[in-house]
Write an enzyme that holds these catalytic residues in place. Structure first.
Site, PDB file in Angstrom:
ATOM      1  N   GLU A  32       0.893  -1.194  -0.178  1.00 10.06           N
ATOM      2  CA  GLU A  32      -0.090   0.037   0.162  1.00 10.06           C
ATOM      3  C   GLU A  32       1.128   1.227   0.076  1.00 10.06           C
ATOM      4  OE1 GLU A  32      -3.633   1.974   2.920  1.00 10.06           O
ATOM      5  OE2 GLU A  32      -2.777  -0.021   3.263  1.00 10.06           O
TER       6      GLU A  32
ATOM      7  N   ARG B  20       4.694 -12.971   9.931  1.00  8.20           N
ATOM      8  CA  ARG B  20       5.250 -11.487   9.798  1.00  8.20           C
ATOM      9  C   ARG B  20       6.694 -11.331  10.608  1.00  8.20           C
ATOM     10  NH1 ARG B  20       1.864  -7.441   8.707  1.00  8.20           N
ATOM     11  NH2 ARG B  20       2.917  -5.454   9.425  1.00  8.20           N
TER      12      ARG B  20
ATOM     13  N   LYS C  25       4.315   0.954   9.532  1.00 11.42           N
ATOM     14  CA  LYS C  25       4.549   2.189   8.812  1.00 11.42           C
ATOM     15  C   LYS C  25       3.864   3.350   9.481  1.00 11.42           C
ATOM     16  CE  LYS C  25       3.074   0.261   4.878  1.00 11.42           C
ATOM     17  NZ  LYS C  25       2.276   0.098   3.645  1.00 11.42           N
TER      18      LYS C  25
HETATM   19  P1  ATP Z   1       2.619  -2.027   7.811  1.00  7.55           P
HETATM   20  O1  ATP Z   1       1.825  -2.913   9.269  1.00  7.55           O
HETATM   21  O2  ATP Z   1       3.940  -1.769   8.408  1.00  7.55           O
HETATM   22  O3  ATP Z   1       1.815  -0.957   7.699  1.00  7.55           O
HETATM   23  P2  ATP Z   1       1.465  -3.414   5.912  1.00  7.55           P
HETATM   24  O4  ATP Z   1       1.160  -4.677   6.046  1.00  7.55           O
HETATM   25  O5  ATP Z   1       0.324  -2.495   6.100  1.00  7.55           O
HETATM   26  O6  ATP Z   1       2.697  -2.969   6.873  1.00  7.55           O
HETATM   27  P3  ATP Z   1       1.643  -3.359   3.115  1.00  7.55           P
HETATM   28  O7  ATP Z   1       2.102  -2.373   2.266  1.00  7.55           O
HETATM   29  O8  ATP Z   1       0.265  -3.890   3.155  1.00  7.55           O
HETATM   30  O9  ATP Z   1       2.041  -2.938   4.357  1.00  7.55           O
HETATM   31  O10 ATP Z   1       2.283  -4.638   2.595  1.00  7.55           O
HETATM   32  C1  ATP Z   1       2.803  -5.200   1.763  1.00  7.55           C
HETATM   33  C2  ATP Z   1       3.075  -6.818   1.917  1.00  7.55           C
HETATM   34  O11 ATP Z   1       4.351  -6.999   2.691  1.00  7.55           O
HETATM   35  C3  ATP Z   1       1.753  -7.464   2.287  1.00  7.55           C
HETATM   36  O12 ATP Z   1       1.979  -8.729   1.790  1.00  7.55           O
HETATM   37  C4  ATP Z   1       2.388  -7.710   3.690  1.00  7.55           C
HETATM   38  O13 ATP Z   1       1.804  -8.946   4.266  1.00  7.55           O
HETATM   39  C5  ATP Z   1       3.905  -7.759   3.576  1.00  7.55           C
HETATM   40  N1  ATP Z   1       4.372  -7.228   5.058  1.00  7.55           N
HETATM   41  C6  ATP Z   1       4.176  -5.951   5.602  1.00  7.55           C
HETATM   42  N2  ATP Z   1       4.830  -6.081   6.713  1.00  7.55           N
HETATM   43  C7  ATP Z   1       5.510  -7.191   6.863  1.00  7.55           C
HETATM   44  C8  ATP Z   1       6.299  -7.950   7.999  1.00  7.55           C
HETATM   45  N3  ATP Z   1       6.842  -7.420   8.754  1.00  7.55           N
HETATM   46  N4  ATP Z   1       6.927  -9.124   7.607  1.00  7.55           N
HETATM   47  C9  ATP Z   1       6.665  -9.879   6.480  1.00  7.55           C
HETATM   48  N5  ATP Z   1       5.699  -9.180   5.426  1.00  7.55           N
HETATM   49  C10 ATP Z   1       5.227  -8.033   5.636  1.00  7.55           C
HETATM   50 MG    MG Z   2      -1.318  -2.989   4.890  1.00  6.66          MG
END
Ligand code: ATP
Ligand code: MG
Length: 576
Positions: A50, A274, A284
């Site tokens: 995102e 994760r 983020k």
């Molecule tokens: P955050 O919680 O930091 O905002 P998010 O999951 O909202 O992260 P996205 O941009 O939606 O961030 O993530 C893109 C991809 O990265 C998704 O498939 C998500 O599952 C993966 N991802 C995000 N954070 C992690 C993490 N800590 N470990 C492994 N994969 C991750």
């Molecule tokens: Mg997300």
């Protein structure tokens, strides 16, 4: 790329080849799907960020899985921006994400945006309304939450749940045309208000948001929810293996429901754990707060766990990939020691980067019996780990700088470095013996006087005399000045998210995470060091040239000190 081999052929070959890469449960699923020809030998993944922030080391794990697994089987990986929320997304993030993925060593096949699919998603919403599987609801967000029930109590039907198809079509069209204010109506899937899976209790598909979108501008004032867009976006791209983190496990049945109702390509979602790292926040939202409140200099502050931050700090993409490979994937979320990531960085840098001499906190040394005005070029090894890296010449002269730490007027027991009467080796130089010191008004030693033994040139004594310490130095007349930024963990607590009542995670920030050392003294070969060049400063650690550095005003970041606590932990575990 081999242009003559189709991807399904190479995939089939890989599947029949003995498993060489260390396997994991996701790789095993892919191998099984190839064996049963579930997707005609195709492996296609996507990385779906995102664009509401910069990527962090957790995303690196996802990227490693998405790109690495597809590449292993000759498949494809798309980069897809999940830009369904117009309010938080920015072009700056879209650009930084692309830069970071490339830097990690990956190139996507297709570059897509969920917003590319807004027309298709809208058509599918109308189809679901026509089929009696979606309805317009007038309840407020708060009411929808209350009606939803809890894990132990079933939900309650909205009074608008049984609207007629025609009325739903009309209202949804008027939502799209902008006749209603934000929050007045939503489109919901009509599934099951009593389902044990809360995601099935008539999830919202569309909301009204009179907001400009970074790509579609003002075309839409209704926007699909992530849960309505994500699965179908995978399906539109014919993604075979859609990997995501465990918190989406309960959403998978909903994604499958939409796919089944719409009779479209069935992508398979697989969830993994994760990445969490000790002393590190990987969210983020929280990282944005650090940036907005000025707690760090920006998303790429070298203390940040963002890809741009650790890049600026001097971490290498190879080290990050090795780390990701070593942590693997599983179905249980835990926490990985930050020391382990640092171990992979040291291991890579140790092998590759040149060693130089630099003095961070200089103490002047005068060699009284060394001829005034004489300069010798001493031969120094660039990297003992890499014979091909060769040697360089380092000027030696009468006045040198050594590290303040390498001299003690009253040496404690087991301190073998320079002290009055003591002889030590100057690396690549000579043996020197401390004869006297000069102090300032405050009684601090500001100058150390030594004599040298000309027979020990290069660092060995022909009479077999031994010294217990070798210290580094820089010739004063030839030294280059630099600012050096020393970083410590941004958070001192092992789990920064753990807070006392009334406190915020930001209260756990380490007040001493940045120390700037002005006027460090570097050997002259570093005068031309360019941004992001990496070095090992002998005995001190790994350093790299900061982005803000200029000729004449050098700035170095300490990537890491030399000490490797993780290697010790591993050794201990081996012994057990
Ligand atoms: P955050 O919680 O930091 O905002 P998010 O999951 O909202 O992260 P996205 O941009 O939606 O961030 O993530 C893109 C991809 O990265 C998704 O498939 C998500 O599952 C993966 N991802 C995000 N954070 C992690 C993490 N800590 N470990 C492994 N994969 C991750
Ligand atoms: Mg997300």
């Amino acid at each position: 790329m081999n242009g003559t081999k189709s991807s399904s052929e190479s995939a089939a070959q890989a599947a029949s080849a003995p498993a060489s890469a260390p396997s994991n449960f996701i790789r095993d699923i892919v191998l099984e799907d190839l064996r049963t020809n579930r997707y005609n030998g195709r492996v296609q993944t996507r990385f779906p960020p995102e664009p509401n922030g910069y990527l962090h080391i957790g995303h690196a794990k996802a990227i490693y899985m998405d790109f690495g697994l597809a590449a292993e089987f000759g498949g494809k990986t798309n980069l897809r921006f999940d830009d369904t929320n117009p309010e938080k997304e920015e072009t700056e993030y879209v650009e930084s994400i692309q830069e970071d993925v490339r830097w990690l060593g990956y190139q996507w096949d297709g570059l897509y945006y969920a917003s590319d699919y807004f027309d298709q998603l809208h058509e599918w919403a109308i189809k679901l309304i026509r089929d009696g599987k979606a309805y317009v609801d007038d309840l407020t967000a708060e009411e929808i939450r209350t009606y939803r029930g809890t894990l132990t109590e079933p939900g309650k039907d909205s009074p608008y749940r049984n609207r007629l198809v025609e009325e739903n079509l009309d209202l949804f069209e008027r939502m799209r045309k902008g006749e209603f204010p934000d929050g007045s109506h939503v489109l919901r899937a009509k599934i099951d208000m009593a389902s044990p899976n809360l995601n099935f209790r008539d999830p919202v598909m569309y909301r009204i948001l009179h907001a400009e979108h970074h790509r579609t501008g003002n075309k839409w004032c209704i926007y699909p929810m992530y849960d309505y867009a994500h699965g179908q976006s995978d399906s539109i791209e014919h993604v075979t293996h859609s990997m995501c983190t465990l918190e989406f496990e309960d959403h998978r049945p909903l994604y499958n429901w939409f796919i089944q109702q719409l009779e479209i390509f069935p992508s398979q979602q697989i969830e993994f754990d994760r990445l969490n790292l000790t002393h590190t926040l990987l969210s983020k939202r929280k990282l944005l707060q650090l940036v907005q409140e000025g707690r760090v200099s920006g998303w790429d502050d070298p203390r940040m766990p963002t890809i741009s931050g650790i890049r600026r700090r001097g971490y290498t993409p190879e080290a990050i990939r090795n780390f990701c490979s070593s942590i693997g994937v599983s179905k249980t979320t835990g926490s990985i020691e930050l020391a382990m990531l640092e171990h992979f960085v040291r291991e890579d840098l140790n092998r590759r980067v040149p060693r130089v001499m630099a003095v961070l906190r200089p103490l002047k040394v005068v060699i009284d019996n060394y001829p005034e005005g004489q300069v010798e070029e001493m031969e120094a090894v660039n990297n003992p780990e890499d014979a091909g890296a060769g040697t360089r010449r380092v000027p030696f002269s009468r006045v040198l700088y050594i590290e303040q730490d390498d001299f003690r007027e009253d040496p404690p027991k087991q301190y073998y470095r320079l002290s009055p009467g003591r002889e030590v080796r100057l690396r690549y130089g000579y043996f020197v013996t401390c004869k006297s010191v000069v102090k300032n008004d405050k009684g601090e030693v500001v100058e150390v006087h030594c004599t040298y033994d000309p027979a020990t040139r290069g660092g060995n004594s022909p009479d077999g005399r031994k010294v217990k310490a070798t210290i580094h130095w820089v010739s004063a007349a030839h030294a280059v000045d630099a600012d050096v930024r020393i970083y410590e963990n941004l958070f001192t607590k092992e789990n920064p998210a753990q807070v006392d009542e009334g406190q915020d995670v930001l209260d756990n920030l380490n007040p001493n995470s940045l120390e700037v050392i002005a006027n460090a003294k570097l050997e002259p070969s570093l005068a031309t060091a360019a941004a992001s060049d990496r070095y090992q400063f002998e005995r001190l650690g790994y350093f790299c040239v900061d982005l803000d550095s200029k000729a004449g005003k050098l700035i170095f970041n300490r990537t890491l000190p030399l000490k490797d606590t993780w290697a010790k932990v591993e050794k201990k575990n081996e012994k057990k």
